[in-house]
Design a protein around this motif. Sequence first.
Motif, PDB file in Angstrom:
ATOM      1  N   VAL A  94       0.868  -1.188   0.000  1.00  0.00           N
ATOM      2  CA  VAL A  94       0.000   0.000   0.000  1.00  0.00           C
ATOM      3  C   VAL A  94       0.906   1.241   0.000  1.00  0.00           C
ATOM      4  O   VAL A  94       1.880   1.301   0.763  1.00  0.00           O
ATOM      5  N   ALA A  95       0.599   2.225  -0.842  1.00  0.00           N
ATOM      6  CA  ALA A  95       1.462   3.405  -0.978  1.00  0.00           C
ATOM      7  C   ALA A  95       1.490   4.224   0.315  1.00  0.00           C
ATOM      8  O   ALA A  95       0.451   4.400   0.954  1.00  0.00           O
ATOM      9  N   PRO A  96       2.690   4.733   0.696  1.00  0.00           N
ATOM     10  CA  PRO A  96       2.781   5.544   1.916  1.00  0.00           C
ATOM     11  C   PRO A  96       2.139   6.914   1.739  1.00  0.00           C
ATOM     12  O   PRO A  96       2.191   7.487   0.650  1.00  0.00           O
ATOM     13  N   ARG A  97       1.526   7.418   2.799  1.00  0.00           N
ATOM     14  CA  ARG A  97       0.995   8.787   2.814  1.00  0.00           C
ATOM     15  C   ARG A  97       1.302   9.374   4.187  1.00  0.00           C
ATOM     16  O   ARG A  97       1.676   8.654   5.100  1.00  0.00           O
ATOM     17  N   PHE A  98       1.144  10.666   4.305  1.00  0.00           N
ATOM     18  CA  PHE A  98       1.312  11.285   5.623  1.00  0.00           C
ATOM     19  C   PHE A  98      -0.045  11.633   6.206  1.00  0.00           C
ATOM     20  O   PHE A  98      -1.035  11.788   5.473  1.00  0.00           O
ATOM     21  N   PHE A  99      -0.066  11.746   7.513  1.00  0.00           N
ATOM     22  CA  PHE A  99      -1.326  12.105   8.184  1.00  0.00           C
ATOM     23  C   PHE A  99      -1.021  12.802   9.506  1.00  0.00           C
ATOM     24  O   PHE A  99       0.033  12.600  10.104  1.00  0.00           O
ATOM     25  N   ASP A 100      -1.947  13.641   9.888  1.00  0.00           N
ATOM     26  CA  ASP A 100      -1.873  14.295  11.198  1.00  0.00           C
ATOM     27  C   ASP A 100      -2.908  13.647  12.112  1.00  0.00           C
ATOM     28  O   ASP A 100      -4.026  13.340  11.672  1.00  0.00           O
ATOM     29  N   LEU A 101      -2.535  13.446  13.364  1.00  0.00           N
ATOM     30  CA  LEU A 101      -3.465  12.889  14.350  1.00  0.00           C
ATOM     31  C   LEU A 101      -3.738  13.931  15.420  1.00  0.00           C
ATOM     32  O   LEU A 101      -2.824  14.647  15.844  1.00  0.00           O
ATOM     33  N   ARG A 102      -4.991  14.007  15.839  1.00  0.00           N
ATOM     34  CA  ARG A 102      -5.340  14.848  16.990  1.00  0.00           C
ATOM     35  C   ARG A 102      -6.078  13.958  17.985  1.00  0.00           C
ATOM     36  O   ARG A 102      -6.976  13.204  17.608  1.00  0.00           O
ATOM     37  N   ILE A 103      -5.655  14.019  19.240  1.00  0.00           N
ATOM     38  CA  ILE A 103      -6.194  13.083  20.232  1.00  0.00           C
ATOM     39  C   ILE A 103      -6.919  13.842  21.334  1.00  0.00           C
ATOM     40  O   ILE A 103      -6.367  14.780  21.916  1.00  0.00           O
ATOM     41  N   ASP A 104      -8.177  13.449  21.577  1.00  0.00           N
ATOM     42  CA  ASP A 104      -8.959  14.007  22.696  1.00  0.00           C
ATOM     43  C   ASP A 104      -9.274  12.860  23.638  1.00  0.00           C
ATOM     44  O   ASP A 104      -9.653  11.789  23.176  1.00  0.00           O
ATOM     45  N   SER A 105      -9.177  13.112  24.940  1.00  0.00           N
ATOM     46  CA  SER A 105      -9.418  12.014  25.872  1.00  0.00           C
ATOM     47  C   SER A 105     -10.358  12.408  26.995  1.00  0.00           C
ATOM     48  O   SER A 105     -10.248  13.497  27.552  1.00  0.00           O
ATOM     49  N   GLN A 106     -11.291  11.503  27.293  1.00  0.00           N
ATOM     50  CA  GLN A 106     -12.152  11.678  28.487  1.00  0.00           C
ATOM     51  C   GLN A 106     -11.633  10.805  29.623  1.00  0.00           C
ATOM     52  O   GLN A 106     -12.315  10.610  30.617  1.00  0.00           O
ATOM     53  N   LEU A 107     -10.441  10.223  29.435  1.00  0.00           N
ATOM     54  CA  LEU A 107      -9.978   9.240  30.418  1.00  0.00           C
ATOM     55  C   LEU A 107      -9.116   9.866  31.513  1.00  0.00           C
ATOM     56  O   LEU A 107      -8.553   9.168  32.337  1.00  0.00           O
ATOM     57  N   ASP A 108      -8.986  11.171  31.473  1.00  0.00           N
ATOM     58  CA  ASP A 108      -8.402  11.864  32.611  1.00  0.00           C
ATOM     59  C   ASP A 108      -9.270  13.075  32.895  1.00  0.00           C
ATOM     60  O   ASP A 108     -10.177  13.391  32.119  1.00  0.00           O
ATOM     61  N   ASP A 109      -9.061  13.751  34.022  1.00  0.00           N
ATOM     62  CA  ASP A 109      -9.936  14.888  34.323  1.00  0.00           C
ATOM     63  C   ASP A 109      -9.367  16.155  33.688  1.00  0.00           C
ATOM     64  O   ASP A 109      -8.345  16.121  32.994  1.00  0.00           O
ATOM     65  N   ALA A 110     -10.065  17.278  33.912  1.00  0.00           N
ATOM     66  CA  ALA A 110      -9.712  18.509  33.206  1.00  0.00           C
ATOM     67  C   ALA A 110      -8.250  18.901  33.441  1.00  0.00           C
ATOM     68  O   ALA A 110      -7.601  19.458  32.562  1.00  0.00           O
ATOM     69  N   SER A 111      -7.712  18.547  34.602  1.00  0.00           N
ATOM     70  CA  SER A 111      -6.322  18.926  34.877  1.00  0.00           C
ATOM     71  C   SER A 111      -5.338  17.891  34.344  1.00  0.00           C
ATOM     72  O   SER A 111      -4.143  17.980  34.591  1.00  0.00           O
ATOM     73  N   GLY A 112      -5.855  16.879  33.626  1.00  0.00           N
ATOM     74  CA  GLY A 112      -4.961  15.889  33.033  1.00  0.00           C
ATOM     75  C   GLY A 112      -4.632  14.742  33.973  1.00  0.00           C
ATOM     76  O   GLY A 112      -3.829  13.877  33.634  1.00  0.00           O
ATOM     77  N   ARG A 113      -5.266  14.721  35.166  1.00  0.00           N
ATOM     78  CA  ARG A 113      -4.996  13.620  36.108  1.00  0.00           C
ATOM     79  C   ARG A 113      -5.642  12.338  35.607  1.00  0.00           C
ATOM     80  O   ARG A 113      -6.819  12.323  35.263  1.00  0.00           O
ATOM     81  N   LYS A 114      -4.854  11.256  35.581  1.00  0.00           N
ATOM     82  CA  LYS A 114      -5.398   9.983  35.080  1.00  0.00           C
ATOM     83  C   LYS A 114      -6.149   9.247  36.174  1.00  0.00           C
ATOM     84  O   LYS A 114      -5.772   9.286  37.329  1.00  0.00           O
ATOM     85  N   PHE A 115      -7.217   8.543  35.758  1.00  0.00           N
ATOM     86  CA  PHE A 115      -7.985   7.752  36.715  1.00  0.00           C
ATOM     87  C   PHE A 115      -7.586   6.276  36.703  1.00  0.00           C
ATOM     88  O   PHE A 115      -8.135   5.480  37.448  1.00  0.00           O
ATOM     89  N   GLY A 116      -6.687   5.900  35.802  1.00  0.00           N
ATOM     90  CA  GLY A 116      -6.362   4.472  35.680  1.00  0.00           C
ATOM     91  C   GLY A 116      -7.412   3.733  34.879  1.00  0.00           C
ATOM     92  O   GLY A 116      -7.652   2.545  35.090  1.00  0.00           O
ATOM     93  N   LEU A 117      -8.050   4.438  33.950  1.00  0.00           N
ATOM     94  CA  LEU A 117      -9.111   3.823  33.135  1.00  0.00           C
ATOM     95  C   LEU A 117      -8.578   3.314  31.792  1.00  0.00           C
ATOM     96  O   LEU A 117      -9.354   3.089  30.868  1.00  0.00           O
ATOM     97  N   GLY A 118      -7.262   3.157  31.704  1.00  0.00           N
ATOM     98  CA  GLY A 118      -6.738   2.523  30.504  1.00  0.00           C
ATOM     99  C   GLY A 118      -6.543   3.458  29.325  1.00  0.00           C
ATOM    100  O   GLY A 118      -6.864   3.109  28.191  1.00  0.00           O
ATOM    101  N   SER A 119      -5.965   4.639  29.575  1.00  0.00           N
ATOM    102  CA  SER A 119      -5.772   5.583  28.468  1.00  0.00           C
ATOM    103  C   SER A 119      -4.734   5.074  27.477  1.00  0.00           C
ATOM    104  O   SER A 119      -4.853   5.293  26.269  1.00  0.00           O
ATOM    105  N   SER A 120      -3.717   4.358  27.970  1.00  0.00           N
ATOM    106  CA  SER A 120      -2.696   3.856  27.038  1.00  0.00           C
ATOM    107  C   SER A 120      -3.329   2.840  26.080  1.00  0.00           C
ATOM    108  O   SER A 120      -3.023   2.828  24.885  1.00  0.00           O
ATOM    109  N   ALA A 121      -4.219   2.001  26.604  1.00  0.00           N
ATOM    110  CA  ALA A 121      -4.874   1.011  25.741  1.00  0.00           C
ATOM    111  C   ALA A 121      -5.810   1.699  24.755  1.00  0.00           C
ATOM    112  O   ALA A 121      -5.826   1.378  23.558  1.00  0.00           O
ATOM    113  N   ALA A 122      -6.585   2.664  25.233  1.00  0.00           N
ATOM    114  CA  ALA A 122      -7.562   3.315  24.354  1.00  0.00           C
ATOM    115  C   ALA A 122      -6.852   4.076  23.236  1.00  0.00           C
ATOM    116  O   ALA A 122      -7.290   4.036  22.078  1.00  0.00           O
ATOM    117  N   VAL A 123      -5.735   4.736  23.568  1.00  0.00           N
ATOM    118  CA  VAL A 123      -5.032   5.491  22.510  1.00  0.00           C
ATOM    119  C   VAL A 123      -4.424   4.519  21.500  1.00  0.00           C
ATOM    120  O   VAL A 123      -4.392   4.790  20.290  1.00  0.00           O
TER     121      VAL A 123
END
Length: 364
Positions: A94-123
Amino acid sequence: MISVSAPGKLFVAGEYAVVEPGQPAVLVAVDRYLTVHLRESVEAGTVHSPEYGRLPLVWRRDGDGVAIDVEHHPYDYVMSVITLVERLRAERGVAPRFFDLRIDSQLDDASGRKFGLGSSAAVTVATVRALDGFYGLGLTRRAAFQLALLATVRVAPTASGGDLAASTFGGWIRYSAPDRARLRARLDDGTSLTTLLADAEAWEGLSLRRLTPPAALRLLVGWTGSPASTERLVDQVQRRHRAGAYDQDAFLAESRDAVDALTAALDAGDDEAAAAALRTARGVIRRLGAATGLAIETDGLSTLADVAEAAGAAGKSSGAGGGDCGIVLAPDTADVGRIMQGWEAHDIRHLAISVHPDAGGVDD
Ligand SMILES: Nc1ncnc2c1ncn2[C@@H]1O[C@H](COP(=O)(O)OP(=O)(O)OP(=O)(O)O)[C@@H](O)[C@H]1O
Ligand SMILES: C[C@@](O)(CCOP(=O)(O)O)CC(=O)O
């Protein structure tokens, strides 16, 4: 633009044991999500995520058009996925292409604190699926899970992948892992990804089964703060095992019995037995903590579960423990108001979370 969301997860039973190939655990996917947005780009790609601070990560290909030169911390899940998907894409012509990714997460709170809800797996799961859609690879759900696990073991070699299974398949899942050291070796020995994904021997020990959710048990989630590093705790448990500090065989057998009892109770639609199995699973983890001297069920998590038990429900730590989340299964007869009051009095934050529903079969 391609947008893909993947849910977070919670362990229900079988933690630590599940790190051993073939040892079962039960997990649920939760209705908090991480979303990856993908847009085609030219010359170089970027990854924007609050996780990386204000500047995006930039990635390029090197001379042979496959390898990636990235300006970032090496232990990164997104870049590991890009590396492997690029490898698969090249194998398939398959021919290579470039892409930009933007990631939004509900798996931590507004201050970025993680709850241990598996953000590494979800991303990891969401990035695999976004790139699969972009390059039109047509991966089955199972192959996407396998690719996500291969990307993960390059970053976190001991991770069981139970979180990836919950995030990929949704609902209630019984999971046991393949031998990740063997998979890592195969990734490095030049085997093509196409061959590796289809090689049954390399994936021995992997088992995925959808479970029937309990009909009348409510899942409650409490967060005790003070998250600990999962990798460090797993490493410390493994060191104690190597030093002969506890009876690993007995622990694995007890954990398997608790998971089997929970699975059988769910299969039989017996909510009372499911709650009893959760109490048994709590005991297994508490004994592991006592034998290793590690604070797996911390004081906060003990309180979370004790309050639940006193109100007629069952509770335990979820995942590696050392802080983060605990879960409760509450029958109709339990006094949920009393649990909420007890948690509030002890600074345990109730997270309003439900199970993310099933998403098709585990063999699709
Ligand atoms: N929004 C995000 N964007 C990019 N990468 C992310 C994002 N959220 C998490 N990650 C990746 O996952 C890593 C966090 O994984 P970690 O295991 O510490 O947390 P977790 O998976 O949420 O918790 P737990 O394993 O206890 O469930 C980050 O260092 C980063 O590499
Ligand atoms: C201790 C362990 O069994 C569970 C870790 O769960 P969590 O990522 O802390 O929610 C480790 C693993 O399964 O990789």
